[in-house]
Design a protein around this motif. Sequence first.
Motif, PDB file in Angstrom:
ATOM      1  N   ALA A  42       0.799  -1.009  -0.077  1.00 20.84           N
ATOM      2  CA  ALA A  42       0.218  -0.006   0.141  1.00 20.84           C
ATOM      3  C   ALA A  42       0.768   1.361  -0.054  1.00 20.84           C
ATOM      4  O   ALA A  42       0.529   2.139  -0.572  1.00 20.84           O
ATOM      5  CB  ALA A  42      -0.818   0.023   1.079  1.00 20.84           C
ATOM      6  N   THR A  43       1.900   1.377   0.748  1.00 17.94           N
ATOM      7  CA  THR A  43       2.754   2.327   0.713  1.00 17.94           C
ATOM      8  C   THR A  43       3.595   2.498  -0.621  1.00 17.94           C
ATOM      9  O   THR A  43       3.613   3.637  -0.970  1.00 17.94           O
ATOM     10  CB  THR A  43       3.969   2.171   1.809  1.00 17.94           C
ATOM     11  OG1 THR A  43       3.188   2.171   3.100  1.00 17.94           O
ATOM     12  CG2 THR A  43       4.988   3.250   1.875  1.00 17.94           C
ATOM     13  N   GLY A  44       3.928   1.310  -1.095  1.00 16.53           N
ATOM     14  CA  GLY A  44       4.591   1.436  -2.518  1.00 16.53           C
ATOM     15  C   GLY A  44       3.554   1.955  -3.562  1.00 16.53           C
ATOM     16  O   GLY A  44       3.787   2.900  -4.369  1.00 16.53           O
ATOM     17  N   VAL A  45       2.504   1.734  -3.651  1.00 15.90           N
ATOM     18  CA  VAL A  45       1.562   2.261  -4.444  1.00 15.90           C
ATOM     19  C   VAL A  45       1.081   3.838  -4.183  1.00 15.90           C
ATOM     20  O   VAL A  45       0.991   4.511  -5.055  1.00 15.90           O
ATOM     21  CB  VAL A  45       0.162   1.493  -4.437  1.00 15.90           C
ATOM     22  CG1 VAL A  45      -1.023   2.107  -4.983  1.00 15.90           C
ATOM     23  CG2 VAL A  45       0.069   0.044  -4.868  1.00 15.90           C
ATOM     24  N   LYS A  46       1.098   3.877  -2.748  1.00 16.61           N
ATOM     25  CA  LYS A  46       0.831   5.543  -2.815  1.00 16.61           C
ATOM     26  C   LYS A  46       2.031   6.320  -3.162  1.00 16.61           C
ATOM     27  O   LYS A  46       1.667   7.359  -3.794  1.00 16.61           O
ATOM     28  CB  LYS A  46       0.723   5.579  -1.203  1.00 16.61           C
ATOM     29  CG  LYS A  46       0.125   7.072  -0.548  1.00 16.61           C
ATOM     30  CD  LYS A  46       0.161   7.249   0.959  1.00 16.61           C
ATOM     31  CE  LYS A  46      -0.755   6.191   1.539  1.00 16.61           C
ATOM     32  NZ  LYS A  46      -0.701   6.430   2.779  1.00 16.61           N
ATOM     33  N   VAL A  47       3.363   5.886  -2.798  1.00 14.18           N
ATOM     34  CA  VAL A  47       4.469   6.767  -3.621  1.00 14.18           C
ATOM     35  C   VAL A  47       4.334   6.577  -4.828  1.00 14.18           C
ATOM     36  O   VAL A  47       4.731   7.913  -5.459  1.00 14.18           O
ATOM     37  CB  VAL A  47       5.785   5.824  -2.623  1.00 14.18           C
ATOM     38  CG1 VAL A  47       6.987   6.550  -3.657  1.00 14.18           C
ATOM     39  CG2 VAL A  47       5.842   6.350  -1.324  1.00 14.18           C
ATOM     40  N   THR A  48       4.060   5.683  -5.669  1.00 10.96           N
ATOM     41  CA  THR A  48       4.086   5.592  -6.982  1.00 10.96           C
ATOM     42  C   THR A  48       3.136   6.599  -7.602  1.00 10.96           C
ATOM     43  O   THR A  48       3.276   7.283  -8.467  1.00 10.96           O
ATOM     44  CB  THR A  48       3.922   4.156  -7.485  1.00 10.96           C
ATOM     45  OG1 THR A  48       4.968   3.296  -6.879  1.00 10.96           O
ATOM     46  CG2 THR A  48       3.998   3.921  -8.972  1.00 10.96           C
ATOM     47  N   ALA A  49       2.062   6.634  -6.887  1.00 12.57           N
ATOM     48  CA  ALA A  49       0.741   7.165  -7.438  1.00 12.57           C
ATOM     49  C   ALA A  49       1.247   8.986  -7.314  1.00 12.57           C
ATOM     50  O   ALA A  49       0.729   9.609  -8.321  1.00 12.57           O
ATOM     51  CB  ALA A  49      -0.608   7.199  -6.660  1.00 12.57           C
ATOM     52  N   LYS A  50       1.944   9.194  -6.030  1.00 17.33           N
ATOM     53  CA  LYS A  50       2.315  10.544  -5.989  1.00 17.33           C
ATOM     54  C   LYS A  50       3.304  10.950  -6.957  1.00 17.33           C
ATOM     55  O   LYS A  50       3.372  12.207  -7.565  1.00 17.33           O
ATOM     56  CB  LYS A  50       2.950  10.817  -4.765  1.00 17.33           C
ATOM     57  CG  LYS A  50       1.619  11.128  -3.442  1.00 17.33           C
ATOM     58  CD  LYS A  50       2.203  11.130  -2.162  1.00 17.33           C
ATOM     59  CE  LYS A  50       1.376  11.315  -1.179  1.00 17.33           C
ATOM     60  NZ  LYS A  50       1.850  11.512   0.189  1.00 17.33           N
ATOM     61  N   ALA A  51       4.300  10.149  -7.318  1.00 18.92           N
ATOM     62  CA  ALA A  51       5.471  10.290  -8.273  1.00 18.92           C
ATOM     63  C   ALA A  51       4.627  10.596  -9.932  1.00 18.92           C
ATOM     64  O   ALA A  51       5.124  11.479 -10.223  1.00 18.92           O
ATOM     65  CB  ALA A  51       6.341   8.976  -8.285  1.00 18.92           C
ATOM     66  N   VAL A  52       3.719   9.619 -10.026  1.00 18.84           N
ATOM     67  CA  VAL A  52       3.223   9.762 -11.436  1.00 18.84           C
ATOM     68  C   VAL A  52       2.270  11.155 -11.436  1.00 18.84           C
ATOM     69  O   VAL A  52       2.428  11.810 -12.482  1.00 18.84           O
ATOM     70  CB  VAL A  52       2.213   8.657 -11.648  1.00 18.84           C
ATOM     71  CG1 VAL A  52       1.259   8.751 -12.695  1.00 18.84           C
ATOM     72  CG2 VAL A  52       3.002   7.268 -11.920  1.00 18.84           C
ATOM     73  N   GLY A  53       1.471  11.259 -10.471  1.00 17.69           N
ATOM     74  CA  GLY A  53       0.890  12.813 -10.381  1.00 17.69           C
ATOM     75  C   GLY A  53       1.937  13.894 -10.390  1.00 17.69           C
ATOM     76  O   GLY A  53       1.560  14.753 -11.129  1.00 17.69           O
ATOM     77  N   ALA A  54       3.082  13.973  -9.854  1.00 14.11           N
ATOM     78  CA  ALA A  54       3.892  14.937 -10.050  1.00 14.11           C
ATOM     79  C   ALA A  54       4.481  15.072 -11.264  1.00 14.11           C
ATOM     80  O   ALA A  54       4.592  16.126 -12.020  1.00 14.11           O
ATOM     81  CB  ALA A  54       5.173  14.554  -8.989  1.00 14.11           C
ATOM     82  N   VAL A  55       4.975  13.893 -12.029  1.00 16.13           N
ATOM     83  CA  VAL A  55       5.291  13.771 -13.428  1.00 16.13           C
ATOM     84  C   VAL A  55       4.221  14.452 -14.333  1.00 16.13           C
ATOM     85  O   VAL A  55       4.463  15.123 -15.176  1.00 16.13           O
ATOM     86  CB  VAL A  55       5.880  12.422 -13.973  1.00 16.13           C
ATOM     87  CG1 VAL A  55       6.019  12.045 -15.316  1.00 16.13           C
ATOM     88  CG2 VAL A  55       7.019  12.052 -13.049  1.00 16.13           C
ATOM     89  N   ALA A  56       2.841  13.945 -14.050  1.00 18.66           N
ATOM     90  CA  ALA A  56       1.886  14.283 -15.197  1.00 18.66           C
ATOM     91  C   ALA A  56       1.662  15.969 -14.850  1.00 18.66           C
ATOM     92  O   ALA A  56       1.330  16.730 -15.944  1.00 18.66           O
ATOM     93  CB  ALA A  56       0.791  13.540 -14.776  1.00 18.66           C
ATOM     94  N   ASP A  57       1.963  16.473 -13.726  1.00 18.21           N
ATOM     95  CA  ASP A  57       1.456  17.918 -13.455  1.00 18.21           C
ATOM     96  C   ASP A  57       2.939  18.672 -14.180  1.00 18.21           C
ATOM     97  O   ASP A  57       2.694  19.783 -14.549  1.00 18.21           O
ATOM     98  CB  ASP A  57       1.820  18.241 -11.865  1.00 18.21           C
ATOM     99  CG  ASP A  57       0.511  17.800 -11.312  1.00 18.21           C
ATOM    100  OD1 ASP A  57      -0.628  17.687 -11.997  1.00 18.21           O
ATOM    101  OD2 ASP A  57       0.428  17.878 -10.164  1.00 18.21           O
ATOM    102  N   ALA A  58       3.885  18.091 -14.111  1.00 20.33           N
ATOM    103  CA  ALA A  58       5.053  18.758 -14.604  1.00 20.33           C
ATOM    104  C   ALA A  58       4.952  18.694 -16.231  1.00 20.33           C
ATOM    105  O   ALA A  58       5.677  19.704 -17.029  1.00 20.33           O
ATOM    106  CB  ALA A  58       6.485  18.043 -14.418  1.00 20.33           C
ATOM    107  N   VAL A  59       4.419  17.463 -16.884  1.00 21.04           N
ATOM    108  CA  VAL A  59       4.441  17.554 -18.422  1.00 21.04           C
ATOM    109  C   VAL A  59       3.286  18.038 -18.952  1.00 21.04           C
ATOM    110  O   VAL A  59       3.464  18.641 -20.085  1.00 21.04           O
ATOM    111  CB  VAL A  59       4.434  16.098 -18.758  1.00 21.04           C
ATOM    112  CG1 VAL A  59       4.109  15.574 -20.122  1.00 21.04           C
ATOM    113  CG2 VAL A  59       5.599  15.275 -18.154  1.00 21.04           C
TER     114      VAL A  59
END
Length: 69
Positions: A42-59
């Motif tokens: 669950a922690t890995g999924v949460k961290v991955t989702a935040k990272a994907v969200g940050a990349v999407a916001d940057a792109v």
Amino acid sequence: MPLACPAQSSFKRPWVLCLLAGMALQGCAVIAVADAAVTVVATGVKVTAKAVGAVADAVIPDSDDKPKD
């Protein structure tokens, strides 16, 4: 069929109780390990989702950055 001596039956009782207690504790250990594994996933999924969200916001350009008229 001979009857068991009272000394023999009282000697077996602690062994049976220890065996049952050991089996019960193994069940708790399995649940604890499964709970830890679920927490890690669950922690890995949460961290991955935040990272994907940050990349999407940057792109992806955001329309809120435009000045209002």
